[in-house]
Design an enzyme around this catalytic site. Sequence first.
Site: not given
Ligand code: NAD
Length: 261
Positions: A66-67, A159, A163
């Site tokens: 857990d980060v 959020y 960010k």
């Molecule tokens: P996702 O939900 O597919 O992946 C999120 C990952 O974070 C998962 O592997 C989950 O297990 C992990 N995670 C969550 N809580 C955690 C914790 N406490 N400890 C360790 N791991 C944890 O979502 P994604 O879209 O792949 O998002 C990845 C990153 O990109 C995030 O930081 C998100 O904010 C960012 N992001 C995504 C988008 C988008 O449109 N998908 C846009 C902007 C930013």
Amino acid sequence: MPVINLKGHVALVTGSSSGLGSAVALKIGLAGATVAVHYRKEKSEADDLVARIIAAGGKAMAFGADVSNRSEVENLFASIDRELGSVDILVNNAGIDGIRALCGDDNPDNWEKVIAVNLVGPYYCSREAVKRMRKNHKGVILNITSVHEFIPWTGYTAYASAKAGLSMFTKTLAQETADDGIRVLSVAPGAIKTPINKSVWGNPDTLADLNRKIAMEKMGSPDDIANAVSFLVSDLAGYITGTTLVVDGGMLLYPDFKHGG
Ligand code: NAD
């Protein structure tokens, strides 16, 4: 023509059992880096990704943590030291959106959770990485922020604050570690099709509304982010530090103005 070659590097991609992190870990692994695939709960997805990287001739291993928990992060880095070697590429990708709620109607526990995962987590991981990178006088830390480091988002104050905070963490840490041979960067994705936003792209009406907010009028793919990250962590980007690369299909371009003011 230079190609991206990450042979000899050890990379940790947090949250790489899913979505963007998974695409980034795969691409970095195919470019030759040894990859620590990291998961929170989804061990079988992480194991599947490790198997794909190994089948393609790469080297990878799965690690859980857990980060937002400092001792779990310290143990994560110690385990990677033992199994794969010292991390010299860290991609802080793990993140959550949180629950949509207006400030005042919200639950402070949820607010604090989003800050803990999206901002404190990258700090804990960067802290461990910097200790190792300083010793070896090399390393890259890449933080996945969001267009919401720039664009306010009603119902998601935690959020957007996390960010935007992560973006300033990038710049300050880049300044602080430049003399140690460390580069620190952010990639700010726009709307990328992953499980995090399935509720939006899974519905034709909300998808159409989202596409209208993007100059290219379409969502991005996890590969679009993986391509940008692979370049930035490689030596091809050796003179780039302390800045954000936006990968958003033109979401920040005020698309409403496409048809006149
Ligand atoms: P996702 O939900 O597919 O992946 C999120 C990952 O974070 C998962 O592997 C989950 O297990 C992990 N995670 C969550 N809580 C955690 C914790 N406490 N400890 C360790 N791991 C944890 O979502 P994604 O879209 O792949 O998002 C990845 C990153 O990109 C995030 O930081 C998100 O904010 C960012 N992001 C995504 C988008 C988008 O449109 N998908 C846009 C902007 C930013």
